[in-house]
Write an enzyme that holds these catalytic residues in place. Structure first.
Site, short mmCIF file in Angstrom:
data_model
loop_
_atom_site.label_atom_id
_atom_site.label_comp_id
_atom_site.label_asym_id
_atom_site.label_seq_id
_atom_site.Cartn_x
_atom_site.Cartn_y
_atom_site.Cartn_z
N CYS A 65 42.57 45.93 34.16
CA CYS A 65 42.69 44.61 33.90
C CYS A 65 43.11 44.40 32.42
O CYS A 65 43.17 43.22 32.11
CB CYS A 65 41.40 43.95 34.51
SG CYS A 65 40.05 44.11 33.85
N CYS A 134 33.67 43.46 35.85
CA CYS A 134 33.13 42.57 34.47
C CYS A 134 31.79 42.93 34.00
O CYS A 134 31.30 43.12 33.23
CB CYS A 134 33.62 41.00 34.59
SG CYS A 134 35.39 40.69 34.76
#
Length: 165
Positions: A65, A134
């Site tokens: 990402c 994350c």
């Protein structure tokens, strides 16, 4: 797809009364308020002196990402984390995870900080499954910073032994 998101996120009354800009729509619809709070008001942004023997630096990234997270900790002579800073290039969830991680490590011992898990971060921020990476980055950054700090402490001890010989 967008139609279903609108139906589930916003009441019809909201659609009739005002138009939302793209950033407003995303923050009101797709992120939990805790993520938005840490994104809009990040805690502990900045850097510490990476050359200091009491500062550990962790730099991690997610190639899939493009998120990159740098987290630094400062540890006092008793092994307690007295400060933490971060710089993150990434989405709102990555920034929020970094911000929360710095809040959580402060005041903990080095060993206690190792107990912070990505699942705890994800749960606190109500991250959806697609954003779990994350919180994993935040956990990895904490571990990397602690490992860097411990390496510096070992190097310091080895230098002290060599100097005494």
């Amino acid at each position: 797809m967008a139609g279903t998101v609108v139906k589930t996120c916003l009441s019809p009354l909201a659609l009739l009364t005002r138009r939302l800009s793209a950033p407003e729509f995303i923050t009101q619809c797709c992120y939990h308020k805790k993520v938005v709070d840490h994104y809009e008001n990040p805690r502990n942004v900045g850097t510490l002196d990476k050359n200091s023997k009491n500062v550990g630096t962790g730099l991690v990234g997610a190639p899939a990402c493009g998120d990159v997270m740098k987290l630094q900790i400062e540890v006092d002579d008793h092994g307690k984390i007295v400060d933490a800073r971060f710089k993150t290039f990434g989405c709102g969830s990555a920034i929020a995870s970094s911000s929360l991680a710095t809040e959580w490590v402060k005041g903990k011992s080095v060993d206690e900080a190792l107990t912070i898990k990505n699942t705890d971060i994800a749960k606190e921020l109500c991250l959806p499954p697609v954003k779990l990476h994350c919180s994993m980055l935040a956990e990895d950054a904490i571990k990397a910073a602690l490992a860097d700090y411990r390496r510096k402490q070992q190097d310091d001890q080895q230098e002290a032994v060599r100097a005494s010989v």
